[in-house]
Design an enzyme around this catalytic site. Structure first.
Site, PDB file in Angstrom:
ATOM      1  N   ARG A  93       0.822  -1.206   0.000  1.00 29.85           N
ATOM      2  CA  ARG A  93       0.000   0.000   0.000  1.00 29.85           C
ATOM      3  C   ARG A  93       0.859   1.259   0.000  1.00 29.85           C
ATOM      4  NH1 ARG A  93      -1.401  -1.531   5.366  1.00 29.85           N
ATOM      5  NH2 ARG A  93      -2.169  -3.428   4.396  1.00 29.85           N
ATOM      6  N   ASP A 113      -0.569   3.578   5.063  1.00 29.84           N
ATOM      7  CA  ASP A 113      -1.435   2.997   6.089  1.00 29.84           C
ATOM      8  C   ASP A 113      -1.349   3.924   7.293  1.00 29.84           C
ATOM      9  OD1 ASP A 113      -3.059   1.033   7.391  1.00 29.84           O
ATOM     10  OD2 ASP A 113      -1.280   0.209   8.368  1.00 29.84           O
TER      11      ASP A 113
HETATM   12  P1  ATP Z   1      -3.560  -3.976  10.775  1.00 32.11           P
HETATM   13  O1  ATP Z   1      -4.814  -3.599  11.489  1.00 32.11           O
HETATM   14  O2  ATP Z   1      -3.123  -5.397  11.056  1.00 32.11           O
HETATM   15  O3  ATP Z   1      -2.444  -2.979  10.959  1.00 32.11           O
HETATM   16  P2  ATP Z   1      -4.114  -2.779   8.247  1.00 32.11           P
HETATM   17  O4  ATP Z   1      -3.708  -1.509   8.909  1.00 32.11           O
HETATM   18  O5  ATP Z   1      -3.457  -3.151   6.980  1.00 32.11           O
HETATM   19  O6  ATP Z   1      -3.945  -4.018   9.241  1.00 32.11           O
HETATM   20  P3  ATP Z   1      -6.471  -1.658   7.176  1.00 32.11           P
HETATM   21  O7  ATP Z   1      -6.901  -2.262   5.890  1.00 32.11           O
HETATM   22  O8  ATP Z   1      -5.719  -0.371   7.143  1.00 32.11           O
HETATM   23  O9  ATP Z   1      -5.657  -2.764   7.998  1.00 32.11           O
HETATM   24  O10 ATP Z   1      -7.723  -1.426   8.111  1.00 32.11           O
HETATM   25  C1  ATP Z   1      -8.720  -2.374   8.263  1.00 32.11           C
HETATM   26  C2  ATP Z   1      -9.729  -1.845   9.274  1.00 32.11           C
HETATM   27  O11 ATP Z   1      -9.166  -1.858  10.585  1.00 32.11           O
HETATM   28  C3  ATP Z   1     -10.117  -0.398   9.097  1.00 32.11           C
HETATM   29  O12 ATP Z   1     -11.143  -0.261   8.151  1.00 32.11           O
HETATM   30  C4  ATP Z   1     -10.572   0.028  10.490  1.00 32.11           C
HETATM   31  O13 ATP Z   1     -11.987   0.041  10.585  1.00 32.11           O
HETATM   32  C5  ATP Z   1     -10.040  -1.082  11.378  1.00 32.11           C
HETATM   33  N1  ATP Z   1      -9.316  -0.639  12.585  1.00 32.11           N
HETATM   34  C6  ATP Z   1      -9.541  -1.173  13.811  1.00 32.11           C
HETATM   35  N2  ATP Z   1      -8.766  -0.582  14.727  1.00 32.11           N
HETATM   36  C7  ATP Z   1      -8.015   0.352  14.073  1.00 32.11           C
HETATM   37  C8  ATP Z   1      -7.040   1.301  14.504  1.00 32.11           C
HETATM   38  N3  ATP Z   1      -6.661   1.392  15.805  1.00 32.11           N
HETATM   39  N4  ATP Z   1      -6.499   2.118  13.580  1.00 32.11           N
HETATM   40  C9  ATP Z   1      -6.875   2.034  12.271  1.00 32.11           C
HETATM   41  N5  ATP Z   1      -7.806   1.151  11.798  1.00 32.11           N
HETATM   42  C10 ATP Z   1      -8.384   0.320  12.688  1.00 32.11           C
HETATM   43 MG    MG Z   2      -1.821  -1.315   9.872  1.00 31.10          MG
HETATM   44 MG    MG Z   3      -4.649   0.364   8.717  1.00 33.39          MG
END
Ligand code: ATP
Ligand code: MG
Ligand code: MG
Length: 167
Positions: free
Chosen positions: A95, A98
């Site tokens: 990506r 993030d």
């Molecule tokens: P990870 O959560 O393992 O770091 P990621 O950041 O790649 O994975 P994303 O695709 O960015 O995952 O986000 C998936 C979902 O996680 C978001 O749509 C959001 O609703 C949820 N989420 C839950 N807790 C958080 C948080 N503390 N910060 C950001 N997103 C969150």
């Molecule tokens: Mg993440």
């Molecule tokens: Mg994320």
């Protein structure tokens, strides 16, 4: 009445495009949206989590001050991710940006949309190391351990997350 200001820590990551330039844009977008960026961690590089056939990640962290609630902040972060060109893809896939909420004041919450502190924080050197630049003695809500203690507790190779100099 002035809005209640809260301090929060954000984790930033990217492994496509120009990660450092994208971090700069994310900071500018936060500021433009009324979020104050009070401090920035150094830059770190590490191998990807999940699929290994993708570029290395660059990570950093920010200390911010905001009047937004946790859910409002999440929505803003998602808007900024989209504005910077993030596309939906495989979980943990490559990506351009993030933006995660690592900590938000002393808040602990867990819902389908949002978990604070970030649910993987205690396991991730690439998130804890930049956070430790900003707040080593910060106690992580729900864990009763400082950021520094969480880092020291990890049993992976400390060299797996390397500090990098901005180009
Ligand atoms: P990870 O959560 O393992 O770091 P990621 O950041 O790649 O994975 P994303 O695709 O960015 O995952 O986000 C998936 C979902 O996680 C978001 O749509 C959001 O609703 C949820 N989420 C839950 N807790 C958080 C948080 N503390 N910060 C950001 N997103 C969150
Ligand atoms: Mg993440
Ligand atoms: Mg994320």
């Amino acid at each position: 009445m002035t809005a209640q200001m809260e301090r929060a820590y954000l984790g930033l990551g990217a492994n496509l495009g120009d990660p450092v330039a994208q971090f700069e844009r994310a900071v500018a977008e936060l500021e433009r949206s009324g979020v104050s960026v009070l401090a920035r961690a150094a830059l770190y590089r590490s191998a990807p989590v999940g699929p290994q056939d993708q570029p290395e990640y660059t990570n950093t962290a920010l200390l911010i001050e905001t009047a937004l609630s946790p859910l409002e902040l999440l929505e803003l972060l998602k808007r900024i991710e989209r504005a910077l060109g993030r596309e939906d893809g495989v979980r943990w896939g490559p990506r351009v940006i993030d933006l995660d909420i690592l900590l938000y004041g002393s808040v602990e919450l867990s819902s389908e949309r949002l978990t604070i502190p970030h649910k993987e924080l205690a396991k991730r050197r690439f998130a804890l190391q930049p956070l430790a630049d900003l707040a080593p003695e910060q106690v992580v809500p729900g864990l009763a351990l400082t950021v520094r203690a969480l880092l020291e507790r990890l049993d992976d190779d400390p060299r797996s997350v390397r500090r990098v100099e901005p180009a």
